[in-house]
Design an enzyme around this catalytic site. Structure first.
Site, PDB file in Angstrom:
ATOM      1  N   HIS A 198      54.885 -93.231 -20.600  1.00 38.28           N
ATOM      2  CA  HIS A 198      53.425 -93.128 -20.539  1.00 38.28           C
ATOM      3  C   HIS A 198      52.953 -92.747 -19.140  1.00 38.28           C
ATOM      4  O   HIS A 198      52.524 -91.622 -18.914  1.00 38.28           O
ATOM      5  CB  HIS A 198      52.805 -94.449 -20.992  1.00 38.28           C
ATOM      6  CG  HIS A 198      51.316 -94.415 -21.182  1.00 38.28           C
ATOM      7  ND1 HIS A 198      50.583 -93.250 -21.229  1.00 38.28           N
ATOM      8  CD2 HIS A 198      50.408 -95.417 -21.354  1.00 38.28           C
ATOM      9  CE1 HIS A 198      49.300 -93.534 -21.422  1.00 38.28           C
ATOM     10  NE2 HIS A 198      49.171 -94.836 -21.492  1.00 38.28           N
ATOM     11  N   HIS A 235      53.045 -82.055 -25.041  1.00 40.57           N
ATOM     12  CA  HIS A 235      52.159 -83.210 -25.222  1.00 40.57           C
ATOM     13  C   HIS A 235      52.214 -83.637 -26.674  1.00 40.57           C
ATOM     14  O   HIS A 235      52.386 -82.803 -27.572  1.00 40.57           O
ATOM     15  CB  HIS A 235      50.715 -82.856 -24.828  1.00 40.57           C
ATOM     16  CG  HIS A 235      49.808 -84.042 -24.732  1.00 40.57           C
ATOM     17  ND1 HIS A 235      49.136 -84.537 -25.826  1.00 40.57           N
ATOM     18  CD2 HIS A 235      49.471 -84.835 -23.683  1.00 40.57           C
ATOM     19  CE1 HIS A 235      48.418 -85.588 -25.446  1.00 40.57           C
ATOM     20  NE2 HIS A 235      48.607 -85.789 -24.157  1.00 40.57           N
ATOM     21  N   ARG A 251      43.048 -80.843 -18.230  1.00 39.48           N
ATOM     22  CA  ARG A 251      43.192 -81.665 -17.020  1.00 39.48           C
ATOM     23  C   ARG A 251      44.138 -80.985 -16.025  1.00 39.48           C
ATOM     24  O   ARG A 251      43.983 -81.139 -14.809  1.00 39.48           O
ATOM     25  CB  ARG A 251      43.689 -83.064 -17.384  1.00 39.48           C
ATOM     26  CG  ARG A 251      42.749 -83.837 -18.314  1.00 39.48           C
ATOM     27  CD  ARG A 251      43.372 -85.151 -18.776  1.00 39.48           C
ATOM     28  NE  ARG A 251      44.605 -84.919 -19.517  1.00 39.48           N
ATOM     29  CZ  ARG A 251      45.434 -85.901 -19.910  1.00 39.48           C
ATOM     30  NH1 ARG A 251      45.153 -87.159 -19.639  1.00 39.48           N
ATOM     31  NH2 ARG A 251      46.538 -85.615 -20.576  1.00 39.48           N
ATOM     32  N   ASP A 289      50.301 -84.102 -16.022  1.00 38.00           N
ATOM     33  CA  ASP A 289      51.299 -84.616 -15.079  1.00 38.00           C
ATOM     34  C   ASP A 289      52.029 -83.516 -14.321  1.00 38.00           C
ATOM     35  O   ASP A 289      52.653 -83.782 -13.288  1.00 38.00           O
ATOM     36  CB  ASP A 289      52.316 -85.481 -15.821  1.00 38.00           C
ATOM     37  CG  ASP A 289      51.666 -86.678 -16.479  1.00 38.00           C
ATOM     38  OD1 ASP A 289      50.966 -87.419 -15.768  1.00 38.00           O
ATOM     39  OD2 ASP A 289      51.827 -86.857 -17.699  1.00 38.00           O
ATOM     40  N   ARG A 340      42.128 -95.264 -15.623  1.00 35.20           N
ATOM     41  CA  ARG A 340      42.121 -95.545 -17.061  1.00 35.20           C
ATOM     42  C   ARG A 340      41.193 -96.710 -17.423  1.00 35.20           C
ATOM     43  O   ARG A 340      40.729 -96.823 -18.563  1.00 35.20           O
ATOM     44  CB  ARG A 340      43.549 -95.798 -17.534  1.00 35.20           C
ATOM     45  CG  ARG A 340      43.779 -95.944 -19.025  1.00 35.20           C
ATOM     46  CD  ARG A 340      43.121 -94.851 -19.866  1.00 35.20           C
ATOM     47  NE  ARG A 340      43.515 -93.511 -19.561  1.00 35.20           N
ATOM     48  CZ  ARG A 340      44.467 -92.826 -20.188  1.00 35.20           C
ATOM     49  NH1 ARG A 340      45.156 -93.402 -21.153  1.00 35.20           N
ATOM     50  NH2 ARG A 340      44.715 -91.569 -19.866  1.00 35.20           N
ATOM     51  N   ARG A 348      45.204-105.934 -37.491  1.00 31.16           N
ATOM     52  CA  ARG A 348      46.350-106.532 -38.192  1.00 31.16           C
ATOM     53  C   ARG A 348      46.849-105.578 -39.269  1.00 31.16           C
ATOM     54  O   ARG A 348      46.592-105.767 -40.462  1.00 31.16           O
ATOM     55  CB  ARG A 348      45.924-107.876 -38.810  1.00 31.16           C
ATOM     56  CG  ARG A 348      47.037-108.620 -39.577  1.00 31.16           C
ATOM     57  CD  ARG A 348      48.217-108.953 -38.665  1.00 31.16           C
ATOM     58  NE  ARG A 348      49.164-109.854 -39.297  1.00 31.16           N
ATOM     59  CZ  ARG A 348      50.196-109.461 -40.063  1.00 31.16           C
ATOM     60  NH1 ARG A 348      50.403-108.171 -40.292  1.00 31.16           N
ATOM     61  NH2 ARG A 348      51.016-110.346 -40.584  1.00 31.16           N
TER      62      ARG A 348
END
Length: 469
Positions: A304, A350, A359, A405, A431, A451
């Protein structure tokens, strides 16, 4: 037409003759107040009613199918949660409350003399769906400056961590320790009504965002600057400017880069590990400190938040092996050798995107303007020209284009921040803007405990009528 609706329509009308009217409407939607909480208090009942009516009419409607591959494949592509602040389109990239990154760069307020959007403005947009005025952004800056001081036990904790403890471990632990200050935890223990939950989540979120640069800067100074003081917060400066000052960087262009970095890394819809983690933990009514700390533990994972570090390691190895300026042909051979050895080209591809990450594009534009002759940037630019074609030839990649990145580490290195282990902390500070904006809305809209139903392999085989032998 509601204020939120006006704001969502605005980007679609940017190229129309009515664009000016709609953008003014979006800006003026909450112009009567610079207090973000007051604006939220006005928006929440309207959104509650809108969603209630939608659920009443369409609550039983099927929105897709779930395949066995999805269940085994990390739930990729499965529509499974509501996340309001941003949406990721495979072809277009991220939109923050309907606005693309170029639109945010154009519309969000900037620092005096600056060219990049202030993260405070993006936070206002994420929370309200409205493009803020300069006055509203200034209010957020001053509010965060006012809330920034760290309690003494957190300072003591940070000052006593061993120097071999990873920056992200320190970051997460300090955030957890701030839980002692939680307004929400205190209010919940005193029996506050659930309709008021959002107010205390908001207060905690504002406090936490305000304190994160202080925590992050203290970690940086302790690890890389011999424990020197981070100094004092200046209430006349914006959030990013205070952050870069505390880190010890005085170059105005680095502060501009930080404004851009903190804006574009803030949110990437709700299915990524950090966003989903904060959503999941928050659904248990854990306070924002506990929820965000959990998210940071997810961000610390190599799949991540460590990708920009891996890109730099790979680029450095490439530069060492091939030398200075490299011909396109030699670069192409190096990339093929990387792929044939079973490795990947870090920074490319990605999970969702199928085009160049916007980005990446805005960071490339920043580099072209401010550091066009930097050797590492020229290397990144050369890779951008070559790698996608090689990956297309190979035929395995669903997305051969660069992601965020592939560029961010090179920019940080250029301005002297060479400590790669620290980069994920910057990502984490950013973030917070997205996941905490969503956390406020999750409690305002009364989202329940998450749940989902899990199944065993035998259970799945039985469900689809497969033989279990």
């Amino acid at each position: 037409m509601s204020f939120l609706t006006v704001s969502r329509l605005a980007p679609k009308l940017l190229n129309s003759k009515n664009a000016t009217y709609f953008l003014v409407a979006a800006r003026n939607a909450s112009a009567s107040s610079t207090n973000l909480k007051d604006v939220l208090a006005d928006l929440i009942p309207k959104e509650q009613t809108r969603i209630k009516n939608f659920k009443q009419q369409y609550g039983k409607t099927n929105i897709g199918q779930i395949t066995v591959d999805m269940v085994y494949g990390g739930m990729r592509g499965m529509k499974g949660l509501v996340y309001e602040t941003s949406v990721l389109d495979p072809e277009e990239g991220i939109r923050f409350r309907g606005y693309s990154i170029p639109e945010c760069q154009e519309l969000l307020p900037k620092a005096p003399g600056g060219e990049e959007p202030l993260p405070e403005g993006l936070f206002w947009l994420l929370v309200t769906g409205q493009v803020p005025t300069e006055e509203q952004v200034n209010w957020v800056s001053k509010e965060w400056a006012k809330r920034a001081a760290l309690p003494s036990h957190v300072v003591t904790m940070l000052d006593n961590f061993p120097t071999n403890l990873h920056p992200m471990s320190q970051f997460s632990a300090a955030i957890t320790a701030l839980n002692s200050e939680s307004s929400f935890a205190r209010a919940y223990s005193e029996g506050v009504h659930k309709t008021k939950y959002w107010e205390f989540i908001y207060e905690d979120s504002m406090d936490l965002i305000a304190k994160l640069p202080c925590i992050a800067a203290k970690i940086y100074r302790n690890l890389y600057r011999e424990g020197s003081s981070i100094g004092a917060i200046d209430s006349n400066l914006d959030w990013s400017h205070n952050f870069t000052n505390m880190l010890g960087y005085s170059e105005p262009q680095f502060t501009e880069l930080m404004r851009l970095y903190l804006t574009i890394h803030s949110d990437h819809e709700g299915g990524n590990v950090s966003a989903h983690t904060s959503h999941l933990v928050g659904s248990a009514l854990s306070d924002p400190y506990l929820s965000f700390s959990a998210a940071m533990n997810g961000l610390a994972g190599p799949l991540h938040g460590l990708a920009n570090q891996e890109v730099l390691v790979w680029l450095t190895a490439l530069q060492k092996e091939l030398g200075g300026e490299v011909s396109d042909e030699r670069m192409r051979d190096y990339i093929w050798n990387t792929l044939k050895s079973g490795r990947v080209v870090p920074g490319y591809g990605h999970a969702v995107l199928r085009k160049t990450d916007p980005r990446y594009t805005c960071q490339r534009e920043f580099a072209l303007k401010h550091l066009p002759n930097d050797p590492m940037f020229k290397l990144v630019a050369q890779l951008y020209k070559i790698v996608p074609n090689v990956l297309l030839e190979q035929g395995k990649a669903k997305n051969p284009w660069p992601n965020v990145d592939a560029h961010s580490g090179v920019l940080l290195q250029y301005y002297g921040m060479t400590e790669m282990n620290y980069y994920t902390v910057l990502f984490g500070v950013s973030r917070a803007l997205g996941v905490l904006a969503q956390l406020v809305w999750s409690r305002a809209l009364g989202f329940p405990l998450e749940r989902p139903k899990s199944m065993s392999t035998d259970g799945l085989m039985t469900l689809v009528g497969a033989k279990s032998g």
